[in-house]
Motif scaffolding. Structure first.
Motif, PDB file in Angstrom:
ATOM      1  N   LYS A   5      62.908  30.419  -9.192  1.00  0.00           N
ATOM      2  CA  LYS A   5      61.708  29.691  -8.802  1.00  0.00           C
ATOM      3  C   LYS A   5      61.477  29.854  -7.310  1.00  0.00           C
ATOM      4  O   LYS A   5      62.436  29.936  -6.526  1.00  0.00           O
ATOM      5  CB  LYS A   5      61.860  28.209  -9.158  1.00  0.00           C
ATOM      6  N   ILE A   6      60.210  29.836  -6.938  1.00  0.00           N
ATOM      7  CA  ILE A   6      59.869  30.049  -5.529  1.00  0.00           C
ATOM      8  C   ILE A   6      60.536  28.991  -4.640  1.00  0.00           C
ATOM      9  O   ILE A   6      61.001  29.293  -3.551  1.00  0.00           O
ATOM     10  CB  ILE A   6      58.336  30.091  -5.352  1.00  0.00           C
ATOM     11  N   VAL A   7      60.620  27.772  -5.142  1.00  0.00           N
ATOM     12  CA  VAL A   7      61.269  26.720  -4.344  1.00  0.00           C
ATOM     13  C   VAL A   7      62.695  27.126  -3.959  1.00  0.00           C
ATOM     14  O   VAL A   7      63.162  26.815  -2.859  1.00  0.00           O
ATOM     15  CB  VAL A   7      61.239  25.361  -5.087  1.00  0.00           C
ATOM     16  N   ASP A   8      63.373  27.850  -4.844  1.00  0.00           N
ATOM     17  CA  ASP A   8      64.749  28.291  -4.568  1.00  0.00           C
ATOM     18  C   ASP A   8      64.776  29.579  -3.747  1.00  0.00           C
ATOM     19  O   ASP A   8      65.658  29.765  -2.900  1.00  0.00           O
ATOM     20  CB  ASP A   8      65.528  28.469  -5.874  1.00  0.00           C
ATOM     21  N   VAL A   9      63.819  30.453  -4.005  1.00  0.00           N
ATOM     22  CA  VAL A   9      63.740  31.701  -3.232  1.00  0.00           C
ATOM     23  C   VAL A   9      63.616  31.375  -1.740  1.00  0.00           C
ATOM     24  O   VAL A   9      64.267  32.000  -0.892  1.00  0.00           O
ATOM     25  CB  VAL A   9      62.532  32.559  -3.685  1.00  0.00           C
ATOM     26  N   LEU A  10      62.814  30.367  -1.451  1.00  0.00           N
ATOM     27  CA  LEU A  10      62.542  30.030  -0.044  1.00  0.00           C
ATOM     28  C   LEU A  10      63.782  29.487   0.671  1.00  0.00           C
ATOM     29  O   LEU A  10      63.828  29.425   1.889  1.00  0.00           O
ATOM     30  CB  LEU A  10      61.380  29.028   0.048  1.00  0.00           C
ATOM     31  N   GLN A  11      64.808  29.106  -0.113  1.00  0.00           N
ATOM     32  CA  GLN A  11      66.041  28.593   0.482  1.00  0.00           C
ATOM     33  C   GLN A  11      67.106  29.685   0.655  1.00  0.00           C
ATOM     34  O   GLN A  11      68.154  29.438   1.242  1.00  0.00           O
ATOM     35  CB  GLN A  11      66.640  27.478  -0.391  1.00  0.00           C
ATOM     36  N   LEU A  12      66.883  30.875   0.097  1.00  0.00           N
ATOM     37  CA  LEU A  12      67.902  31.927   0.127  1.00  0.00           C
ATOM     38  C   LEU A  12      68.143  32.426   1.551  1.00  0.00           C
ATOM     39  O   LEU A  12      67.240  32.449   2.376  1.00  0.00           O
ATOM     40  CB  LEU A  12      67.480  33.098  -0.774  1.00  0.00           C
ATOM     41  N   GLU A  13      69.385  32.845   1.805  1.00  0.00           N
ATOM     42  CA  GLU A  13      69.728  33.455   3.093  1.00  0.00           C
ATOM     43  C   GLU A  13      69.381  34.940   3.031  1.00  0.00           C
ATOM     44  O   GLU A  13      69.940  35.664   2.223  1.00  0.00           O
ATOM     45  CB  GLU A  13      71.241  33.288   3.352  1.00  0.00           C
ATOM     46  N   PRO A  14      68.479  35.422   3.872  1.00  0.00           N
ATOM     47  CA  PRO A  14      68.150  36.848   3.845  1.00  0.00           C
ATOM     48  C   PRO A  14      69.231  37.657   4.560  1.00  0.00           C
ATOM     49  O   PRO A  14      69.921  37.092   5.429  1.00  0.00           O
ATOM     50  CB  PRO A  14      66.835  36.907   4.617  1.00  0.00           C
ATOM     51  N   PRO A  15      69.428  38.950   4.233  1.00  0.00           N
ATOM     52  CA  PRO A  15      68.727  39.635   3.145  1.00  0.00           C
ATOM     53  C   PRO A  15      69.405  39.394   1.807  1.00  0.00           C
ATOM     54  O   PRO A  15      70.615  39.220   1.746  1.00  0.00           O
ATOM     55  CB  PRO A  15      68.857  41.105   3.553  1.00  0.00           C
ATOM     56  N   ARG A  16      68.612  39.412   0.753  1.00  0.00           N
ATOM     57  CA  ARG A  16      69.138  39.253  -0.606  1.00  0.00           C
ATOM     58  C   ARG A  16      68.307  40.111  -1.548  1.00  0.00           C
ATOM     59  O   ARG A  16      67.120  39.855  -1.730  1.00  0.00           O
ATOM     60  CB  ARG A  16      69.064  37.772  -1.021  1.00  0.00           C
ATOM     61  N   ALA A  17      68.969  41.128  -2.139  1.00  0.00           N
ATOM     62  CA  ALA A  17      68.238  42.077  -2.989  1.00  0.00           C
ATOM     63  C   ALA A  17      68.220  41.611  -4.440  1.00  0.00           C
ATOM     64  O   ALA A  17      69.000  40.735  -4.836  1.00  0.00           O
ATOM     65  CB  ALA A  17      68.883  43.459  -2.885  1.00  0.00           C
ATOM     66  N   GLY A  18      67.344  42.182  -5.230  1.00  0.00           N
ATOM     67  CA  GLY A  18      67.324  41.958  -6.681  1.00  0.00           C
ATOM     68  C   GLY A  18      66.868  40.574  -7.105  1.00  0.00           C
ATOM     69  O   GLY A  18      67.316  40.061  -8.127  1.00  0.00           O
ATOM     70  N   VAL A  34      49.831  48.311   3.537  1.00  0.00           N
ATOM     71  CA  VAL A  34      50.561  47.520   2.531  1.00  0.00           C
ATOM     72  C   VAL A  34      49.598  46.542   1.857  1.00  0.00           C
ATOM     73  O   VAL A  34      48.518  46.278   2.370  1.00  0.00           O
ATOM     74  CB  VAL A  34      51.709  46.676   3.150  1.00  0.00           C
ATOM     75  N   VAL A  35      50.057  46.021   0.727  1.00  0.00           N
ATOM     76  CA  VAL A  35      49.305  44.946   0.058  1.00  0.00           C
ATOM     77  C   VAL A  35      50.128  43.667   0.181  1.00  0.00           C
ATOM     78  O   VAL A  35      51.339  43.682  -0.070  1.00  0.00           O
ATOM     79  CB  VAL A  35      49.045  45.296  -1.426  1.00  0.00           C
ATOM     80  N   PHE A  36      49.483  42.596   0.620  1.00  0.00           N
ATOM     81  CA  PHE A  36      50.149  41.294   0.677  1.00  0.00           C
ATOM     82  C   PHE A  36      49.685  40.445  -0.506  1.00  0.00           C
ATOM     83  O   PHE A  36      48.486  40.316  -0.740  1.00  0.00           O
ATOM     84  CB  PHE A  36      49.783  40.542   1.960  1.00  0.00           C
ATOM     85  N   VAL A  37      50.645  39.902  -1.228  1.00  0.00           N
ATOM     86  CA  VAL A  37      50.301  38.994  -2.333  1.00  0.00           C
ATOM     87  C   VAL A  37      50.904  37.634  -2.023  1.00  0.00           C
ATOM     88  O   VAL A  37      52.095  37.524  -1.723  1.00  0.00           O
ATOM     89  CB  VAL A  37      50.865  39.508  -3.677  1.00  0.00           C
ATOM     90  N   GLU A  38      50.078  36.611  -2.069  1.00  0.00           N
ATOM     91  CA  GLU A  38      50.589  35.254  -1.897  1.00  0.00           C
ATOM     92  C   GLU A  38      50.828  34.710  -3.299  1.00  0.00           C
ATOM     93  O   GLU A  38      49.878  34.546  -4.073  1.00  0.00           O
ATOM     94  CB  GLU A  38      49.533  34.431  -1.149  1.00  0.00           C
ATOM     95  N   LEU A  39      52.101  34.469  -3.634  1.00  0.00           N
ATOM     96  CA  LEU A  39      52.456  34.118  -5.006  1.00  0.00           C
ATOM     97  C   LEU A  39      52.821  32.632  -5.117  1.00  0.00           C
ATOM     98  O   LEU A  39      53.549  32.106  -4.286  1.00  0.00           O
ATOM     99  CB  LEU A  39      53.666  34.972  -5.427  1.00  0.00           C
ATOM    100  N   HIS A  40      52.316  31.977  -6.150  1.00  0.00           N
ATOM    101  CA  HIS A  40      52.708  30.574  -6.380  1.00  0.00           C
ATOM    102  C   HIS A  40      53.176  30.421  -7.810  1.00  0.00           C
ATOM    103  O   HIS A  40      52.734  31.154  -8.703  1.00  0.00           O
ATOM    104  CB  HIS A  40      51.551  29.623  -6.061  1.00  0.00           C
ATOM    105  N   ASP A  41      54.077  29.464  -8.025  1.00  0.00           N
ATOM    106  CA  ASP A  41      54.530  29.189  -9.396  1.00  0.00           C
ATOM    107  C   ASP A  41      54.620  27.696  -9.674  1.00  0.00           C
ATOM    108  O   ASP A  41      55.181  27.279 -10.683  1.00  0.00           O
ATOM    109  CB  ASP A  41      55.880  29.887  -9.668  1.00  0.00           C
ATOM    110  N   GLY A  42      54.089  26.865  -8.764  1.00  0.00           N
ATOM    111  CA  GLY A  42      54.053  25.420  -8.994  1.00  0.00           C
ATOM    112  C   GLY A  42      55.345  24.701  -8.675  1.00  0.00           C
ATOM    113  O   GLY A  42      55.397  23.470  -8.727  1.00  0.00           O
ATOM    114  N   SER A  43      56.402  25.442  -8.325  1.00  0.00           N
ATOM    115  CA  SER A  43      57.697  24.778  -8.126  1.00  0.00           C
ATOM    116  C   SER A  43      57.776  24.034  -6.795  1.00  0.00           C
ATOM    117  O   SER A  43      58.673  23.219  -6.587  1.00  0.00           O
ATOM    118  CB  SER A  43      58.836  25.795  -8.235  1.00  0.00           C
ATOM    119  N   CYS A  44      56.852  24.320  -5.884  1.00  0.00           N
ATOM    120  CA  CYS A  44      56.833  23.640  -4.587  1.00  0.00           C
ATOM    121  C   CYS A  44      55.470  23.857  -3.958  1.00  0.00           C
ATOM    122  O   CYS A  44      54.654  24.619  -4.488  1.00  0.00           O
ATOM    123  CB  CYS A  44      57.923  24.186  -3.666  1.00  0.00           C
TER     124      CYS A  44
END
Ligand code: 4AD
Ligand code: MG
Length: 461
Positions: A5-18, A34-44
């Motif tokens: 979930k995006i809420v958890d992705v935003l807490q990850l320590e970079p770099p993190r692949a996969g 490049v193409v920028f996509v702003e992605l949401h999933d409702g988790s935060c």
């Protein structure tokens, strides 16, 4: 395949692949390289910035990605060079799961709430409504926490009922009908069947009367469910279908009732501040400046308690010009309620002991012969958030009140049994859940805090 979930992705320590995410494109920006996509999933509240490089095999397809499309993305979480975000996702694979066609009505610009109401089925995709409904969900959980911690039993009172709990005559009638092939009268009109229950039946306006019967056995109970009112009032605070929380306590008087109500409202406010900090920060910035400080201030103060007679005296003495004049015996209008709590008191106030004539039949008669042990909690910007009372536990007084209200005692015989068999003092209140969500988010229209609002001439979706 599992997603993060995006809420958890935003807490990850970079770099993190996969890292694999799935969501909807809020915006797509093709910046040549490049193409920028702003992605949401409702988790935060926050969305995730995704960077799509030309090396990707389907890059040309992704340049044409549309706002609203559903995508699955695998990539590496890296530290973001952009301001305002700690990390971003460098895509290594983007799968377009569901392309939104170009008529998708939610584009980058800010849409008016009125327009969004016409597309209630899509508004959960916006950041405002994502925030509203996350807060609503957290508050619902907090309702149960509050009462369960205190040993209250959750009672599911019926939605379909034969009695008018408020005695106000504002009920929706229930009939049966096969919508696909309705039976017809010989004249061709739709033939509604009204005999399913062998008596008229309605959607409940309140679970209180059923709740009272359970309190006379389980002592402390609460309900939390939908209620329905066929009042034809087109205001920003009335809905035909709304959710209500109704605790009912045996061995409890009006004072205890108000004390519990204050603790309850504060618990809900604290929950929102603690668990929905990002969403509230958004409301504070974009919807209602000063919201968070105001909620904090209310948490730190104690609610005022003021008899109706005193409230009317202070409103009269204020010299304020109202559309409807205030006088003893009249119902307080929204304008009076708000002036009282916002200007005269400056914080939430319980108005108590209303004139008998303007309150429901079940409220306990006071010794003065003129008033009942009622309480309304008025809060700034909303007005009435809670209505409650100590109940009339004396059978003869209650029968008299039912008669004087023009109601028929035989419709309430099951309810009156509680007074016949081991009657005991008890009290309770009802909190309008949508009004609470409005109070906590600063949203100004009840239509914008319930997923699919039901108001006069509006039952779409
Ligand atoms: O004041 P009300 O009508 O009280 C009762 O229904 C009692 N049976 C409650 C009780 O003592 N158990 O409604 C309670 C609350 C109001 O204070 C208001 O917050 C909300 O329900 N409410 C509505 N909310 C949205 N739309 C409406 N049409 C509402 N009517 C009442
Ligand atoms: Mg009321």
């Amino acid at each position: 395949t599992p997603r993060t979930k995006i809420v958890d992705v935003l807490q990850l320590e970079p770099p993190r692949a996969g890292v694999r995410v799935k969501g909807w494109a809020r915006t797509v920006r093709d910046s040549k390289q490049v193409v920028f996509v702003e992605l949401h999933d409702g988790s935060c509240f926050a969305s995730l910035q995704v960077v799509v490089n030309p090396e990707l095999a389907n890059y040309e397809q992704l340049r044409k990605l549309t706002t609203g499309s559903a995508v699955e993305i695998v990539g590496e979480v890296i530290a973001s060079p952009a301001a305002g975000q700690r990390v971003e996702l460098k895509a290594t694979e983007v799968i377009v799961v569901g392309l939104a066609d170009s008529s998708f009505p939610l584009q980058k610009k800010r849409h008016g709430f009125e327009f969004l109401r016409e597309i209630s089925h899509l508004r959960a995709r916006t950041n405002t409504f994502g925030a509203v409904f996350r807060v609503r969900s957290a508050l619902a959980q907090a309702v149960h926490e509050f009462f369960q911690q205190r040993g209250f039993v959750y009672v599911h009172t019926p939605i379909i009922t034969g009695s008018d709990a408020e005695g106000a005559g504002e009920m929706f009638r229930v009939t049966t009908l096969d919508v696909n092939s309705p039976p017809r009268t010989p004249e061709g009109a739709v033939d509604y069947h009204e005999d399913f229950f062998a008596r008229p039946s309605f959607l409940t306006v309140s679970g209180q009367l059923n709740g009272e019967t359970f309190a006379m056995g389980l002592s402390d109970i609460y309900t939390f469910g939908p209620t329905f009112r066929a009042e034809n009032s087109n205001t920003s605070r009335h809905a035909a279908e709304f959710w209500m929380i109704e605790p009912e306590m045996a061995w409890c008087d009006l004072d205890d009732d108000a004390t519990l109500a204050e603790a309850f409202v504060k618990h809900l406010m604290r929950t929102a501040l603690d668990r929905c900090a990002d969403d509230l920060a958004f409301f504070n910035k974009q919807i209602d400046p000063g919201l968070v400080a105001r909620l904090q201030h209310v948490l730190d103060s104690s609610f005022e308690r003021m008899p109706y007679t005193e409230a009317v005296r202070r409103l009269e003495a204020s010299g304020q010009k109202f559309e409807f004049p205030v006088h003893w015996g009249a119902n307080l209008q929204a304008e009076h309620e708000r002036y009282l709590t916002e200007t005269l008191v400056g914080r939430p106030v319980f108005v108590t002991d209303y004139p008998t004539e303007i309150k429901a039949f079940y409220m306990r008669r006071n010794d003065d012969g003129k008033t009942v042990a009622a309480m309304d909690l008025l809060v700034p910007k909303i007005g009435e958030l809670i209505g409650g009372s100590q109940r009339e536990e004396r059978l003869d007084v209650l029968l008299d009140a039912i008669r004087k209200s023009g109601l028929h005692a035989e419709h309430y015989s099951w309810y009156l049994d509680t007074r016949r068999f081991g009657t005991a003092p008890h009290a309770g209140f009802g909190l309008g859940f949508e009004r609470l969500v409005m109070y906590v988010t600063g949203m100004e229209n009840i239509r914008d805090v319930i997923p699919f609002p039901r108001t006069p001439r509006n039952c779409d979706f």
